[in-house]
Write a protein that holds these residues in place. Structure first.
Motif, PDB file in Angstrom:
ATOM      1  N   PRO A 110      52.300   4.212  30.542  1.00  9.93           N
ATOM      2  CA  PRO A 110      53.249   3.177  30.970  1.00  9.93           C
ATOM      3  C   PRO A 110      53.310   1.984  30.022  1.00  9.93           C
ATOM      4  O   PRO A 110      54.395   1.441  29.775  1.00  9.93           O
ATOM      5  CB  PRO A 110      52.708   2.753  32.345  1.00  9.93           C
ATOM      6  CG  PRO A 110      51.940   3.934  32.831  1.00  9.93           C
ATOM      7  CD  PRO A 110      51.348   4.549  31.610  1.00  9.93           C
ATOM      8  N   LEU A 111      52.141   1.580  29.476  1.00 12.86           N
ATOM      9  CA  LEU A 111      52.114   0.464  28.523  1.00 12.86           C
ATOM     10  C   LEU A 111      52.929   0.797  27.281  1.00 12.86           C
ATOM     11  O   LEU A 111      53.724  -0.024  26.806  1.00 12.86           O
ATOM     12  CB  LEU A 111      50.671   0.146  28.106  1.00 12.86           C
ATOM     13  CG  LEU A 111      49.861  -0.865  28.919  1.00 12.86           C
ATOM     14  CD1 LEU A 111      48.478  -1.021  28.312  1.00 12.86           C
ATOM     15  CD2 LEU A 111      50.556  -2.217  28.968  1.00 12.86           C
ATOM     16  N   ALA A 112      52.698   2.009  26.746  1.00 17.54           N
ATOM     17  CA  ALA A 112      53.400   2.421  25.522  1.00 17.54           C
ATOM     18  C   ALA A 112      54.906   2.510  25.757  1.00 17.54           C
ATOM     19  O   ALA A 112      55.700   2.042  24.926  1.00 17.54           O
ATOM     20  CB  ALA A 112      52.852   3.763  25.043  1.00 17.54           C
ATOM     21  N   ILE A 113      55.315   3.096  26.893  1.00 20.14           N
ATOM     22  CA  ILE A 113      56.749   3.262  27.179  1.00 20.14           C
ATOM     23  C   ILE A 113      57.425   1.902  27.381  1.00 20.14           C
ATOM     24  O   ILE A 113      58.481   1.630  26.799  1.00 20.14           O
ATOM     25  CB  ILE A 113      56.952   4.158  28.422  1.00 20.14           C
ATOM     26  CG1 ILE A 113      56.503   5.592  28.108  1.00 20.14           C
ATOM     27  CG2 ILE A 113      58.417   4.150  28.855  1.00 20.14           C
ATOM     28  CD1 ILE A 113      56.484   6.507  29.314  1.00 20.14           C
ATOM     29  N   SER A 114      56.812   1.041  28.195  1.00 21.00           N
ATOM     30  CA  SER A 114      57.407  -0.282  28.447  1.00 21.00           C
ATOM     31  C   SER A 114      57.446  -1.108  27.168  1.00 21.00           C
ATOM     32  O   SER A 114      58.421  -1.831  26.903  1.00 21.00           O
ATOM     33  CB  SER A 114      56.639  -1.020  29.543  1.00 21.00           C
ATOM     34  OG  SER A 114      55.266  -1.140  29.214  1.00 21.00           O
ATOM     35  N   GLY A 115      56.381  -0.998  26.351  1.00 19.79           N
ATOM     36  CA  GLY A 115      56.355  -1.718  25.073  1.00 19.79           C
ATOM     37  C   GLY A 115      57.449  -1.250  24.138  1.00 19.79           C
ATOM     38  O   GLY A 115      58.156  -2.061  23.530  1.00 19.79           O
ATOM     39  N   GLY A 130      56.958  -6.689  23.790  1.00 11.98           N
ATOM     40  CA  GLY A 130      56.950  -5.241  23.582  1.00 11.98           C
ATOM     41  C   GLY A 130      55.951  -4.829  22.514  1.00 11.98           C
ATOM     42  O   GLY A 130      55.217  -3.845  22.674  1.00 11.98           O
ATOM     43  N   MET A 131      55.924  -5.587  21.415  1.00 12.85           N
ATOM     44  CA  MET A 131      54.950  -5.320  20.349  1.00 12.85           C
ATOM     45  C   MET A 131      53.527  -5.425  20.884  1.00 12.85           C
ATOM     46  O   MET A 131      52.656  -4.603  20.561  1.00 12.85           O
ATOM     47  CB  MET A 131      55.140  -6.317  19.201  1.00 12.85           C
ATOM     48  CG  MET A 131      56.366  -6.098  18.358  1.00 12.85           C
ATOM     49  SD  MET A 131      56.450  -7.335  17.021  1.00 12.85           S
ATOM     50  CE  MET A 131      57.946  -6.841  16.213  1.00 12.85           C
ATOM     51  N   LEU A 132      53.295  -6.456  21.685  1.00 13.63           N
ATOM     52  CA  LEU A 132      51.972  -6.688  22.262  1.00 13.63           C
ATOM     53  C   LEU A 132      51.544  -5.504  23.128  1.00 13.63           C
ATOM     54  O   LEU A 132      50.435  -4.969  22.979  1.00 13.63           O
ATOM     55  CB  LEU A 132      51.999  -7.978  23.086  1.00 13.63           C
ATOM     56  CG  LEU A 132      50.707  -8.404  23.793  1.00 13.63           C
ATOM     57  CD1 LEU A 132      49.587  -8.624  22.805  1.00 13.63           C
ATOM     58  CD2 LEU A 132      50.962  -9.663  24.602  1.00 13.63           C
ATOM     59  N   LEU A 133      52.425  -5.061  24.020  1.00 16.26           N
ATOM     60  CA  LEU A 133      52.099  -3.957  24.933  1.00 16.26           C
ATOM     61  C   LEU A 133      51.919  -2.635  24.183  1.00 16.26           C
ATOM     62  O   LEU A 133      50.972  -1.887  24.437  1.00 16.26           O
ATOM     63  CB  LEU A 133      53.200  -3.806  25.998  1.00 16.26           C
ATOM     64  CG  LEU A 133      53.384  -4.983  26.964  1.00 16.26           C
ATOM     65  CD1 LEU A 133      54.539  -4.707  27.909  1.00 16.26           C
ATOM     66  CD2 LEU A 133      52.113  -5.264  27.744  1.00 16.26           C
ATOM     67  N   PHE A 134      52.823  -2.356  23.237  1.00 15.91           N
ATOM     68  CA  PHE A 134      52.746  -1.109  22.482  1.00 15.91           C
ATOM     69  C   PHE A 134      51.494  -1.107  21.596  1.00 15.91           C
ATOM     70  O   PHE A 134      50.843  -0.072  21.432  1.00 15.91           O
ATOM     71  CB  PHE A 134      53.997  -0.921  21.629  1.00 15.91           C
ATOM     72  CG  PHE A 134      54.135   0.470  21.065  1.00 15.91           C
ATOM     73  CD1 PHE A 134      54.624   1.496  21.862  1.00 15.91           C
ATOM     74  CD2 PHE A 134      53.768   0.759  19.765  1.00 15.91           C
ATOM     75  CE1 PHE A 134      54.748   2.787  21.359  1.00 15.91           C
ATOM     76  CE2 PHE A 134      53.887   2.039  19.248  1.00 15.91           C
ATOM     77  CZ  PHE A 134      54.384   3.060  20.051  1.00 15.91           C
ATOM     78  N   GLY A 135      51.155  -2.272  21.042  1.00 16.93           N
ATOM     79  CA  GLY A 135      49.964  -2.396  20.211  1.00 16.93           C
ATOM     80  C   GLY A 135      48.691  -2.131  21.005  1.00 16.93           C
ATOM     81  O   GLY A 135      47.789  -1.423  20.541  1.00 16.93           O
ATOM     82  N   ILE A 136      48.622  -2.697  22.216  1.00 16.08           N
ATOM     83  CA  ILE A 136      47.450  -2.466  23.078  1.00 16.08           C
ATOM     84  C   ILE A 136      47.315  -0.980  23.399  1.00 16.08           C
ATOM     85  O   ILE A 136      46.211  -0.407  23.338  1.00 16.08           O
ATOM     86  CB  ILE A 136      47.562  -3.298  24.378  1.00 16.08           C
ATOM     87  CG1 ILE A 136      47.389  -4.793  24.059  1.00 16.08           C
ATOM     88  CG2 ILE A 136      46.522  -2.856  25.410  1.00 16.08           C
ATOM     89  CD1 ILE A 136      47.679  -5.715  25.227  1.00 16.08           C
ATOM     90  N   ALA A 137      48.439  -0.334  23.729  1.00 17.32           N
ATOM     91  CA  ALA A 137      48.417   1.107  24.015  1.00 17.32           C
ATOM     92  C   ALA A 137      47.929   1.897  22.800  1.00 17.32           C
ATOM     93  O   ALA A 137      47.139   2.847  22.935  1.00 17.32           O
ATOM     94  CB  ALA A 137      49.811   1.576  24.428  1.00 17.32           C
ATOM     95  N   SER A 138      48.372   1.514  21.602  1.00 18.69           N
ATOM     96  CA  SER A 138      47.965   2.205  20.371  1.00 18.69           C
ATOM     97  C   SER A 138      46.470   2.059  20.123  1.00 18.69           C
ATOM     98  O   SER A 138      45.779   3.024  19.781  1.00 18.69           O
ATOM     99  CB  SER A 138      48.743   1.641  19.172  1.00 18.69           C
ATOM    100  OG  SER A 138      50.128   1.816  19.334  1.00 18.69           O
ATOM    101  N   VAL A 139      45.950   0.827  20.297  1.00 23.50           N
ATOM    102  CA  VAL A 139      44.530   0.559  20.060  1.00 23.50           C
ATOM    103  C   VAL A 139      43.659   1.389  21.005  1.00 23.50           C
ATOM    104  O   VAL A 139      42.683   2.019  20.579  1.00 23.50           O
ATOM    105  CB  VAL A 139      44.231  -0.951  20.234  1.00 23.50           C
ATOM    106  CG1 VAL A 139      42.727  -1.193  20.360  1.00 23.50           C
ATOM    107  CG2 VAL A 139      44.793  -1.729  19.055  1.00 23.50           C
ATOM    108  N   PHE A 140      44.003   1.416  22.287  1.00 27.08           N
ATOM    109  CA  PHE A 140      43.182   2.145  23.255  1.00 27.08           C
ATOM    110  C   PHE A 140      43.325   3.657  23.103  1.00 27.08           C
ATOM    111  O   PHE A 140      42.374   4.407  23.379  1.00 27.08           O
ATOM    112  CB  PHE A 140      43.526   1.693  24.677  1.00 27.08           C
ATOM    113  CG  PHE A 140      42.864   0.399  25.065  1.00 27.08           C
ATOM    114  CD1 PHE A 140      41.613   0.390  25.659  1.00 27.08           C
ATOM    115  CD2 PHE A 140      43.475  -0.813  24.799  1.00 27.08           C
ATOM    116  CE1 PHE A 140      40.988  -0.803  25.991  1.00 27.08           C
ATOM    117  CE2 PHE A 140      42.867  -2.011  25.130  1.00 27.08           C
ATOM    118  CZ  PHE A 140      41.610  -2.015  25.735  1.00 27.08           C
ATOM    119  N   THR A 141      44.476   4.113  22.641  1.00 30.37           N
ATOM    120  CA  THR A 141      44.642   5.537  22.345  1.00 30.37           C
ATOM    121  C   THR A 141      43.734   5.936  21.188  1.00 30.37           C
ATOM    122  O   THR A 141      43.072   6.985  21.224  1.00 30.37           O
ATOM    123  CB  THR A 141      46.108   5.851  21.990  1.00 30.37           C
ATOM    124  OG1 THR A 141      46.944   5.502  23.091  1.00 30.37           O
ATOM    125  CG2 THR A 141      46.290   7.325  21.658  1.00 30.37           C
TER     126      THR A 141
END
Length: 313
Positions: A110-115, A130-141
């Protein structure tokens, strides 16, 4: 070979994630950051608090050092003003180390999609979030990737020997942390890799601590590169960053056995223990140097500037 390529891909995803987090946060606060850096550095204590806050905001000590060196090169800020900021960057960088210990597996998609959806918006604030949310999803992945790939990687002979050798040799662990961080230019990525191997039960905690200490030295390479061609004072700021971390590491190497023994008092999970010890190292180093900030600056001038034009104040 496939596992190595996947591991490298995870490193790239991690660095990509940290980078776009930084872009997102910078876009949300860019107008104020440089003003704060210039105005709130009249004393080392103010500079340290400012450096801590801005580094925590940008999630990158290297980014703050590059901005600081740029301001010094442009003669907007002086080397003495940078001492407090340098102390603060070491404390602020621990926020992202703590961040990657959280368990966000259930909300990564959900974080990656919303970002990703917010990034395509024309509104600057929405795009930055969006950058912030997508970045967090990338880091945790990427963190999950480090953990999952740890066991398969150690089935490869040379990697298994390397892990065993650094488990048995703290100096080698320290050097590995320094060199790998200098290459990938991210102490947080190096810490994330160490956490992945710790969680998988393949890396000993004392070796992990040594790797994190080495990563603090290795991350200085970014400031050194940024200072090239930037004038004498910008080089002094880069050297101050190096010496701060070298002093801290020399101070903490004898304490590794004590920290390892008492780590269970900090947390139950090995990766969280490592994150907390990283905080202790960075905060303690900066607080120890703070009362001697003026003398520390004078030492940098003595070592790296044969003809200092003014005393540090």
């Amino acid at each position: 070979m496939l596992y190595i390529l996947l591991f490298v891909l995870c490193i790239l995803i991690f660095i990509f994630g940290m980078t776009i987090i930084r872009f997102g946060l910078f876009n949300l606060s860019a107008n104020k950051l440089k003003t704060w850096l210039i105005k709130l550095t009249s004393t080392p204590l103010k500079g340290m608090v400012t450096g801590t806050f801005i580094t925590a905001l940008l999630q990158s000590s290297s980014a703050v050092m590059v901005i600081t060196i740029g301001l010094i090169s442009a003669r907007i800020m002086t080397f003495p003003q940078s001492i407090g900021i340098i102390l603060g960057t070491n404390i602020g960088t621990t926020f992202k180390t703590e961040l990657i210990t959280f368990d966000l597996d259930a909300i990564l998609v959900p974080l990656a999609i919303s970002g990703a959806l917010l990034i395509i918006f024309k509104n600057k604030k929405a795009r930055s979030i969006g950058m912030l949310l997508f970045g967090i999803a990338s880091v945790f992945t990427a963190m999950k990737g480090f953990e999952l790939l740890a066991h398969p990687l150690t089935t490869m002979g040379f990697i298994n020997k390397f892990i065993l050798s650094i488990n048995d040799n703290l100096i080698l662990s320290l050097l590995a942390g320094t060199v790998i961080t200098a290459v990938i230019q991210s102490s947080t990525a190096m810490t994330g890799i160490a956490m992945g191997f710790l969680t998988a039960g393949l890396l000993q905690l004392d070796a992990g601590i040594a790797i994190v200490l080495g990563a603090n030295i290795g991350t200085c390479i970014t400031a050194i590169i940024a200072s090239i061609g930037g004038g004498k004072e910008s080089k002094l700021a880069a050297f101050a960053h190096v010496w701060l971390n070298v002093f801290g590491v020399l101070l903490f190497i004898p304490l590794i056995p004590i920290l390892t023994e008492n780590a269970p008092l900090l947390a139950s999970k090995k990766d969280v223990q490592l994150a907390h010890i990283s905080v202790i190292f960075n905060v303690a180093t900066s607080l120890i140097i703070l009362p001697f900030a003026t003398k520390f600056g004078e030492m940098i001038l003595y070592l790296h500037d044969r003809h200092p034009k003014r005393p540090v104040s």
